[in-house]
Design a protein around this motif. Structure first.
Motif, short mmCIF file in Angstrom:
data_model
loop_
_atom_site.label_atom_id
_atom_site.label_comp_id
_atom_site.label_asym_id
_atom_site.label_seq_id
_atom_site.Cartn_x
_atom_site.Cartn_y
_atom_site.Cartn_z
N ILE A 31 37.95 39.20 48.26
CA ILE A 31 36.78 39.49 47.44
C ILE A 31 35.59 39.76 48.35
N ILE A 32 34.80 40.77 47.99
CA ILE A 32 33.60 41.12 48.73
C ILE A 32 32.39 40.47 48.06
N MET A 57 39.10 49.65 43.44
CA MET A 57 38.92 48.19 43.33
C MET A 57 38.62 47.78 41.90
N LYS A 58 38.97 46.56 41.59
CA LYS A 58 38.62 45.98 40.30
C LYS A 58 37.18 45.47 40.34
N ASP A 59 36.57 45.39 39.17
CA ASP A 59 35.17 45.01 39.07
C ASP A 59 34.90 43.64 39.67
N PHE A 62 34.21 42.77 43.79
CA PHE A 62 33.02 43.13 44.57
C PHE A 62 31.80 42.55 43.85
N ILE A 63 31.21 41.51 44.43
CA ILE A 63 30.16 40.76 43.75
C ILE A 63 28.83 40.87 44.50
N LEU A 64 27.78 41.26 43.78
CA LEU A 64 26.43 41.32 44.33
C LEU A 64 25.75 39.97 44.13
N ILE A 65 25.15 39.44 45.21
CA ILE A 65 24.43 38.17 45.16
C ILE A 65 22.98 38.45 45.53
#
Length: 365
Positions: A31-32, A57-59, A62-65
Motif C-alpha cells: 500500500i502506498i 491499482m485499486k483505490d 494508494f492513500i493520501l494523508i
C-alpha cells in the motif's frame, strides 16, 4: 505482513517516479501512503489517479494523508498516526526545498526542522524495515578533491543555504543509524530522463541552456571561465532505478550512496556539447566568471537570462565524487549511470519543446 510504503515529497516529480518504480519492483504488492500539504491536495489527487490508472491499482492501495513535515508529528491526525504505526514498513523522505537561491530561514525550516520531525516519527514506527533519506552529494560544500560515500564532514563553508541545510539534515539522519535501518541517497545534479528528456523544471544544467538560447542572436558566444571543474549530472531514470534497488537490498542497510556519474564531464565540455546541440554554434573566446557573476548580480539581467547567479559557483568547484559503494552494490542489477552524451539529444529536444512554458522555468529572484 503486507508492505506499507510511506513517501514525503508527493506529488513532486522525483517522488511520483519513485512510487511507480517501487511498485513495479515489488509487483504492485503493498500500500502506498503519501504525505501531502493541504495546498497541494488537488494536484496530488490528479497524480494519484494517473499512477493508479497507469498501473491498474485499486483505490484502497494508494492513500493520501494530509500533513506537513515542518509541524510536530508531521501534522498527521491522531487516528492516522495510530493506523500508520502498524502499517508502514518503508519510509522514503524526499520532501525538501531544492533551490540554490533559497533564503536560509526557509531552507532551515523545511530541510532541517522538517527532517528532524520525520526522524522523530520514524523512530516510533514498530514495523519499519527501511528508512530511505534523500540527501545530495553537494553536502560537501566547498570541500574539494576526492569525496567519499563514507564521509560526513562539515566543510569550512557552503556555496549556498541549500547545501548547508541538506548537510545539517543528513547529519540528523545519520545519528539514527544505530537504531533505525537507514539508507542515505546522495544524488548528483539531477537532469531529465536519459531517453525521453522529461523533467519537471529547468534548473541545474538547464540554466546553461537558458543562457545559450537567450543569447543565440549574438554573432559569437564565449566560454564561461576556464570550465575545468567537473559537473556531475545524473538522469532521473538512473536515480529512480538505483534508489529502488538499493532501498530493498539487504546490504544497503546502514549505507550512504553517491548516485553520481562515475565518468563526469567538465563544465567546459558540457557547455560546448549543449551549445552545439542546442543552437549549432561553438564557443569563441572566454568570459571570466567574475564578469559573469557581475552581470548576474543585476536582477533584470539574470531574469532575462533565466540563470541563478549561485549556479556559477559549480563552474569552479574542484570536487570529485567517489561512488565505489554504489557501483559495487548495483553490480549485476543492470543499472548504471548513462553517459551524458547519450542523453543529449532527448534533453535538448524536451527543452526546446517546453522552453517557453512558464511551468518549467523556475522564478529567478
Amino acid at each position: 505482513m503486507e508492505y506499507g510504503y510511506f513517501f514525503t515529497g508527493f506529488p513532486g516529480f522525483i517522488c511520483n517516479q519513485l512510487i511507480r518504480e517501487v511498485l513495479k519492483k515489488n509487483e504492485l504488492q503493498g500500500i502506498i501512503y503519501v504525505l501531502v500539504l493541504q495546498g497541494m491536495m488537488d494536484k496530488a489527487r490528479k497524480e494519484r489517479q494517473a499512477i493508479m490508472t497507469e498501473l491498474g491499482m485499486k483505490d484502497e492501495a494508494f492513500i493520501l494523508i494530509e500533513g506537513d513535515i515542518t509541524q510536530p508529528s508531521l501534522m498527521i491526525s491522531d487516528d492516522n498516526l495510530e493506523f500508520l504505526n502498524g502499517k508502514v514498513t518503508h519510509v522514503f523522505h524526499l520532501a525538501a526545498i531544492y533551490d540554490l537561491a533559497v533564503p536560509r530561514d526557509i531552507a532551515f525550516r523545511i530541510n532541517v526542522k522538517g527532517t528532524d520531525n520525520v526522524n522523530r516519527w520514524v523512530k516510533g514506527l514498530t514495523q519499519l524495515k527501511r528508512y530511505v533519506y534523500f540527501s545530495t552529494a553537494y553536502i560537501v560544500g566547498t570541500r574539494e578533491g576526492t569525496l567519499y560515500e563514507t564521509e560526513l564532514i562539515r566543510p569550512a563553508s557552503f556555496k549556498n543555504h541549500y547545501e548547508e541545510t541538506k548537510y545539517e539534515a543528513e547529519a540528523l539522519v545519520a545519528k539514527l543509524k544505530e537504531d533505525v535501518p537507514i539508507t542515505i541517497i546522495r544524488p548528483g545534479i539531477v537532469k531529465g530522463h536519459s531517453q525521453t528528456g522529461e523533467t519537471i523544471k529547468f534548473d541545474g544544467p538547464y540554466f546553461m541552456m537558458n543562457f545559450l538560447e537567450r543569447l543565440k542572436f549574438l554573432p559569437l558566444l564565449p566560454r564561461l571561465g576556464k570550465g575545468k571543474a567537473y559537473v556531475n549530472l545524473v538522469p532521473i531514470d538512473y536515480i529512480i532505478q538505483a534508489t529502488t534497488y538499493l532501498s530493498f537490498l539487504k546490504k544497503g542497510e546502514g549505507k550512504t550512496y553517491h548516485l553520481t556519474d562515475p565518468r563526469p564531464y567538465r563544465a567546459s565540455e558540457i557547455y560546448t556539447l549543449l551549445m552545439e546541440e542546442l543552437i549549432n554554434k561553438k564557443p569563441k573566446g572566454t568570459l571570466p566568471l567574475s564578469v559573469g557573476k557581475l552581470f548576474l548580480s543585476i536582477k533584470p539581467m539574470r531574469k532575462f537570462l533565466g540563470v541563478e547567479k549561485e549556479a556559477l559557483d559549480y563552474f569552479t568547484w574542484m570536487g570529485h565524487f567517489d561512488c565505489t559503494y554504489s557501483v559495487n552494490d548495483l553490480e549485476g542489477s543492470g543499472i548504471e549511470c548513462p553517459d551524458f552524451k547519450d542523453g543529449l539529444k532527448p534533453m535538448t529536444s524536451f527543452y526546446l519543446k517546453q522552453k517557453d512554458n512558464p511551468n518549467y522555468q523556475i522564478p529567478i529572484l
